[in-house]
Design a protein around this motif. Sequence first.
Motif, PDB file in Angstrom:
ATOM      1  N   ALA A 119      36.748 -11.243  43.805  1.00 30.77           N
ATOM      2  CA  ALA A 119      36.475 -10.439  44.995  1.00 30.77           C
ATOM      3  C   ALA A 119      35.237  -9.573  44.772  1.00 30.77           C
ATOM      4  O   ALA A 119      34.387  -9.427  45.669  1.00 30.77           O
ATOM      5  CB  ALA A 119      37.688  -9.573  45.336  1.00 30.77           C
ATOM      6  N   TRP A 120      35.124  -8.999  43.563  1.00 34.35           N
ATOM      7  CA  TRP A 120      33.924  -8.208  43.238  1.00 34.35           C
ATOM      8  C   TRP A 120      32.710  -9.106  43.042  1.00 34.35           C
ATOM      9  O   TRP A 120      31.593  -8.750  43.437  1.00 34.35           O
ATOM     10  CB  TRP A 120      34.163  -7.373  41.982  1.00 34.35           C
ATOM     11  N   PHE A 121      32.919 -10.257  42.456  1.00 32.40           N
ATOM     12  CA  PHE A 121      31.799 -11.181  42.215  1.00 32.40           C
ATOM     13  C   PHE A 121      31.127 -11.585  43.529  1.00 32.40           C
ATOM     14  O   PHE A 121      29.899 -11.673  43.614  1.00 32.40           O
ATOM     15  CB  PHE A 121      32.305 -12.417  41.475  1.00 32.40           C
ATOM     16  N   LYS A 122      31.929 -11.822  44.581  1.00 35.04           N
ATOM     17  CA  LYS A 122      31.362 -12.204  45.871  1.00 35.04           C
ATOM     18  C   LYS A 122      30.471 -11.096  46.448  1.00 35.04           C
ATOM     19  O   LYS A 122      29.579 -11.357  47.244  1.00 35.04           O
ATOM     20  CB  LYS A 122      32.482 -12.547  46.857  1.00 35.04           C
ATOM     21  N   LYS A 123      30.768  -9.842  46.053  1.00 32.35           N
ATOM     22  CA  LYS A 123      29.984  -8.704  46.547  1.00 32.35           C
ATOM     23  C   LYS A 123      28.812  -8.363  45.631  1.00 32.35           C
ATOM     24  O   LYS A 123      28.116  -7.365  45.873  1.00 32.35           O
ATOM     25  CB  LYS A 123      30.890  -7.477  46.691  1.00 32.35           C
ATOM     26  N   LEU A 124      28.591  -9.172  44.590  1.00 34.95           N
ATOM     27  CA  LEU A 124      27.581  -8.826  43.588  1.00 34.95           C
ATOM     28  C   LEU A 124      26.192  -8.626  44.193  1.00 34.95           C
ATOM     29  O   LEU A 124      25.513  -7.633  43.850  1.00 34.95           O
ATOM     30  CB  LEU A 124      27.563  -9.899  42.502  1.00 34.95           C
ATOM     31  N   PRO A 125      25.682  -9.502  45.078  1.00 33.15           N
ATOM     32  CA  PRO A 125      24.353  -9.247  45.648  1.00 33.15           C
ATOM     33  C   PRO A 125      24.268  -7.904  46.374  1.00 33.15           C
ATOM     34  O   PRO A 125      23.262  -7.181  46.257  1.00 33.15           O
ATOM     35  CB  PRO A 125      24.167 -10.420  46.621  1.00 33.15           C
ATOM     36  N   GLU A 126      25.340  -7.565  47.122  1.00 37.12           N
ATOM     37  CA  GLU A 126      25.364  -6.281  47.828  1.00 37.12           C
ATOM     38  C   GLU A 126      25.370  -5.118  46.848  1.00 37.12           C
ATOM     39  O   GLU A 126      24.664  -4.111  47.044  1.00 37.12           O
ATOM     40  CB  GLU A 126      26.611  -6.237  48.710  1.00 37.12           C
ATOM     41  N   LEU A 127      26.157  -5.241  45.765  1.00 37.58           N
ATOM     42  CA  LEU A 127      26.216  -4.171  44.765  1.00 37.58           C
ATOM     43  C   LEU A 127      24.881  -4.005  44.053  1.00 37.58           C
ATOM     44  O   LEU A 127      24.445  -2.876  43.768  1.00 37.58           O
ATOM     45  CB  LEU A 127      27.326  -4.472  43.761  1.00 37.58           C
TER      46      LEU A 127
ATOM     47  N   SER B  80      37.393 -20.356  34.585  1.00 37.06           N
ATOM     48  CA  SER B  80      36.879 -21.047  33.409  1.00 37.06           C
ATOM     49  C   SER B  80      35.841 -20.156  32.723  1.00 37.06           C
ATOM     50  O   SER B  80      34.739 -19.962  33.260  1.00 37.06           O
ATOM     51  CB  SER B  80      36.239 -22.382  33.811  1.00 37.06           C
ATOM     52  N   PRO B  81      36.167 -19.576  31.560  1.00 34.22           N
ATOM     53  CA  PRO B  81      37.460 -19.706  30.877  1.00 34.22           C
ATOM     54  C   PRO B  81      38.580 -19.005  31.657  1.00 34.22           C
ATOM     55  O   PRO B  81      38.329 -17.992  32.318  1.00 34.22           O
ATOM     56  CB  PRO B  81      37.217 -19.022  29.536  1.00 34.22           C
ATOM     57  N   ALA B  82      39.772 -19.555  31.573  1.00 32.47           N
ATOM     58  CA  ALA B  82      40.895 -19.079  32.373  1.00 32.47           C
ATOM     59  C   ALA B  82      41.340 -17.689  31.944  1.00 32.47           C
ATOM     60  O   ALA B  82      41.409 -17.384  30.758  1.00 32.47           O
ATOM     61  CB  ALA B  82      42.058 -20.052  32.268  1.00 32.47           C
ATOM     62  N   ILE B  83      41.630 -16.843  32.945  1.00 28.71           N
ATOM     63  CA  ILE B  83      42.213 -15.534  32.706  1.00 28.71           C
ATOM     64  C   ILE B  83      43.445 -15.397  33.601  1.00 28.71           C
ATOM     65  O   ILE B  83      43.719 -16.270  34.427  1.00 28.71           O
ATOM     66  CB  ILE B  83      41.201 -14.392  32.992  1.00 28.71           C
ATOM     67  N   GLU B  84      44.167 -14.286  33.463  1.00 27.04           N
ATOM     68  CA  GLU B  84      45.372 -14.079  34.267  1.00 27.04           C
ATOM     69  C   GLU B  84      45.025 -14.171  35.754  1.00 27.04           C
ATOM     70  O   GLU B  84      43.994 -13.676  36.214  1.00 27.04           O
ATOM     71  CB  GLU B  84      45.968 -12.714  33.939  1.00 27.04           C
ATOM     72  N   TYR B  85      45.898 -14.822  36.512  1.00 27.76           N
ATOM     73  CA  TYR B  85      45.606 -15.234  37.887  1.00 27.76           C
ATOM     74  C   TYR B  85      45.174 -14.064  38.772  1.00 27.76           C
ATOM     75  O   TYR B  85      44.146 -14.129  39.455  1.00 27.76           O
ATOM     76  CB  TYR B  85      46.846 -15.931  38.465  1.00 27.76           C
ATOM     77  N   GLN B  86      45.960 -12.998  38.800  1.00 32.69           N
ATOM     78  CA  GLN B  86      45.640 -11.859  39.674  1.00 32.69           C
ATOM     79  C   GLN B  86      44.340 -11.186  39.242  1.00 32.69           C
ATOM     80  O   GLN B  86      43.547 -10.743  40.086  1.00 32.69           O
ATOM     81  CB  GLN B  86      46.795 -10.852  39.690  1.00 32.69           C
ATOM     82  N   ASN B  87      44.104 -11.119  37.934  1.00 24.65           N
ATOM     83  CA  ASN B  87      42.843 -10.542  37.450  1.00 24.65           C
ATOM     84  C   ASN B  87      41.652 -11.364  37.922  1.00 24.65           C
ATOM     85  O   ASN B  87      40.593 -10.827  38.254  1.00 24.65           O
ATOM     86  CB  ASN B  87      42.842 -10.450  35.919  1.00 24.65           C
ATOM     87  N   TYR B  88      41.851 -12.697  37.922  1.00 23.72           N
ATOM     88  CA  TYR B  88      40.770 -13.555  38.393  1.00 23.72           C
ATOM     89  C   TYR B  88      40.465 -13.284  39.864  1.00 23.72           C
ATOM     90  O   TYR B  88      39.297 -13.169  40.259  1.00 23.72           O
ATOM     91  CB  TYR B  88      41.126 -15.030  38.211  1.00 23.72           C
ATOM     92  N   LEU B  89      41.510 -13.177  40.691  1.00 20.38           N
ATOM     93  CA  LEU B  89      41.290 -12.945  42.114  1.00 20.38           C
ATOM     94  C   LEU B  89      40.568 -11.615  42.351  1.00 20.38           C
ATOM     95  O   LEU B  89      39.660 -11.522  43.194  1.00 20.38           O
ATOM     96  CB  LEU B  89      42.622 -12.963  42.864  1.00 20.38           C
TER      97      LEU B  89
END
Length: 346
Positions: free
Chosen positions: A320-328, A307-316
């Motif tokens: 995956a990078w978003f979950k690593k944001l604090p580490e990055l 939300s807003p919706a993007i292509e499914y694989q791009n979202y995944l």
Amino acid sequence: MEIKAWQIAQLINGKVVGDDNAVITGPSKIEEGKPGTITFLANPKYKDYIYTTQASVVLVSNDFKPEHEISTTLIQVDNVYLALSQLMEQFNSGISVRPQVASTAVVDDSVIFGDNVAVDDYVIIKPGVTIGNNTKIYGQVYIGDRVKIGADVTIYPGVKIYHNCEIGDRCVIHANAVIGSDGFGFVRDDKGNYKKIHQIGNVVIQNDVEIGSNTVIDRGSMGSTVIGAGVKLDNLIQIAHNVHIGNNTAIAAQAGIAGSTSVGKDCIIGGQVGIVGHIQIADGTMIQAQSGVASTIKKDGTKLYGSPAIEYQNYLKSYAWFKKLPELVAQLQALQNALDDVANSR
């Protein structure tokens, strides 16, 4: 009802592996199976239960290969869910209603009934309504002026169908759904107060549609809100004025579609999806639950998420990078600190 395993196999075009004469009196869940019941295995996450279930018969796919000894009888089929659908129809007793107009129903003299129509207690049917053969209308349903209802329709208790709406053949409308309520149309006057825009269209529901409990489909402001043939709507869905939903589209609970949006055929829309108004969704689009769609989707078979919706694989990938944001961020900060140390040492 009693039925034997071989009779079930004939009904669903399956093959018995085990006791042809196992007697079945009803269905059960595989983890709660009891003797005399039939259950099914379609999802691999439940496969361990097939070795412990007490059910007398289990539906399995033709490619199922047991890893251990099984004590229950199996019926092998091409498509477990499709076979289950055919089988459950045999055990479905439904709510009782007599093929007559109940004495407590309030029915206008102008109403035209087909053959074998059942109208239960406290139903209200207004002038100019036509109802097709073998239709069942359960208690406390309201049917407004000039509504047209096809043959073999089932309308469960508490449904409200507003004036001028049309229901096709073989539709099922579950309890407390509302068909044809006013769309959300207002305009502000020069004093900033809201003035209602009267909604003078209707809702057209084509053949073989099923509508879940407490779903609301608003009438068109002008013209029709259209639900295409074979559409399946879950509970608690909001369909706004002048929306068009294409044939054989399925929408899960708590989704909402804003006014004048067109959804293509064969789409699958997950629960709590929100779709803005005045856009088009291409045929075969799949939208993951809780996604928000804010723009037209032109390519058939698109898969969307977020939300807003993007292509499914791009979202995944993005998630995956978003979950690593604090580490990055920590790594970037460490690099920045190192650069600052180098700069300060000069």
